[in-house]
Design an enzyme around this catalytic site. Sequence first.
Site, mmCIF file in Angstrom:
data_model
loop_
_atom_site.group_PDB
_atom_site.id
_atom_site.type_symbol
_atom_site.label_atom_id
_atom_site.label_comp_id
_atom_site.label_asym_id
_atom_site.label_seq_id
_atom_site.Cartn_x
_atom_site.Cartn_y
_atom_site.Cartn_z
ATOM 1 N N GLU A 118 9.364 -0.703 -19.877
ATOM 2 C CA GLU A 118 10.791 -1.427 -19.713
ATOM 3 C C GLU A 118 11.173 -0.514 -18.418
ATOM 4 O O GLU A 118 11.417 -1.105 -17.244
ATOM 5 C CB GLU A 118 11.593 -1.259 -20.620
ATOM 6 C CG GLU A 118 13.083 -1.770 -20.314
ATOM 7 C CD GLU A 118 14.176 -1.669 -21.438
ATOM 8 O OE1 GLU A 118 15.151 -2.263 -21.185
ATOM 9 O OE2 GLU A 118 13.696 -1.228 -22.520
ATOM 10 N N HIS B 87 0.660 5.158 0.003
ATOM 11 C CA HIS B 87 0.458 4.116 -1.163
ATOM 12 C C HIS B 87 -0.905 3.522 -1.318
ATOM 13 O O HIS B 87 -1.418 3.496 -0.230
ATOM 14 C CB HIS B 87 1.579 2.804 -0.923
ATOM 15 C CG HIS B 87 3.098 3.136 -1.132
ATOM 16 N ND1 HIS B 87 3.903 2.487 -0.894
ATOM 17 C CD2 HIS B 87 3.477 4.435 -1.806
ATOM 18 C CE1 HIS B 87 5.361 3.052 -1.463
ATOM 19 N NE2 HIS B 87 5.073 4.387 -1.801
ATOM 20 N N CYS C 90 3.432 -2.194 1.984
ATOM 21 C CA CYS C 90 2.283 -2.404 1.348
ATOM 22 C C CYS C 90 2.011 -4.091 1.149
ATOM 23 O O CYS C 90 0.818 -4.369 1.605
ATOM 24 C CB CYS C 90 2.101 -1.814 -0.120
ATOM 25 S SG CYS C 90 1.941 -0.193 -0.077
ATOM 26 N N GLU D 264 -2.223 0.820 -2.141
ATOM 27 C CA GLU D 264 -2.282 -0.654 -1.791
ATOM 28 C C GLU D 264 -2.581 -0.693 -0.107
ATOM 29 O O GLU D 264 -3.576 -1.166 0.563
ATOM 30 C CB GLU D 264 -1.134 -1.471 -1.958
ATOM 31 C CG GLU D 264 -1.206 -1.684 -3.368
ATOM 32 C CD GLU D 264 0.147 -0.649 -3.700
ATOM 33 O OE1 GLU D 264 0.139 0.625 -3.446
ATOM 34 O OE2 GLU D 264 1.001 -1.164 -4.419
ATOM 35 N N CYS E 156 5.197 -2.428 -2.679
ATOM 36 C CA CYS E 156 6.502 -2.455 -2.024
ATOM 37 C C CYS E 156 6.377 -3.264 -0.755
ATOM 38 O O CYS E 156 5.358 -3.975 -0.395
ATOM 39 C CB CYS E 156 6.660 -0.878 -1.762
ATOM 40 S SG CYS E 156 5.548 -0.243 -0.362
#
Length: 237
Positions: A66, A100, A133, A102, A130
């Site tokens: 979650e 990042h 990316c 990616e 994000c």
Amino acid sequence: MAQKNNAKIPKPNKNEDVPKDPPESSEVPAEENGEKKKLEELPPFEVVEGSRIPASSFMFQFKNVEYSSGRNKTLLCYTIERGEGQVFRGYLEDEHASAHAEEAFFSNVLPQFLSSGPVSVTCYVSSSPCVNCAAAIARCLRRSKTLKLRLVVARLFQWEESEIRGALRGIGSAGCQLRMMKSADYLHVWQNFVEPDVVLNEEGESEQKSEQGAFIPWEDLEENSKYYEEKLAEIMR
């Protein structure tokens, strides 16, 4: 359910840092503490590459929970298929908030495989991209018309933010097939990208690794996956 209330996770960066309480008492002057903190700061950019992820790291970082607090890395597992049955596999993980996985993959790794003929790429990522990316992914797709890309993600990153929603639609319109991970995807990654954790004996020496155990899904894996699927469908409409 995954990230139902983003008010609890207001971090602007994709990789979230877990705040730490200061020690209850300290005799070190504030100025010295500040200097020490500067010396201990990690370098601004570092991306780790490899072929297999430690099992414990996979189970923690890819869990579609979650709230993603404490999951301060992005892990990306990739399969690159070229003509004549050539298949390349590996993974990347980012170590710090400014790097990042990616962007590193789509800007630095993948272009090496795009020079000759069609390429089919599947990426399994612990969190959706994000804005920056997503822009790198869209640029790569637009430059390489023979690239077929599937992006399969465990969690949606800050999906309520309008910029993020627009970025996800952007990679979709650029040709990316984006979907959420299901049980079968977790099993596939476990079998192809995960290795058992190294076990140390009493002398601190690494012992022979045991056989890879079976993937055991957590209780709410499918429930969270379906929740994310609904949210992704809303975004992509």
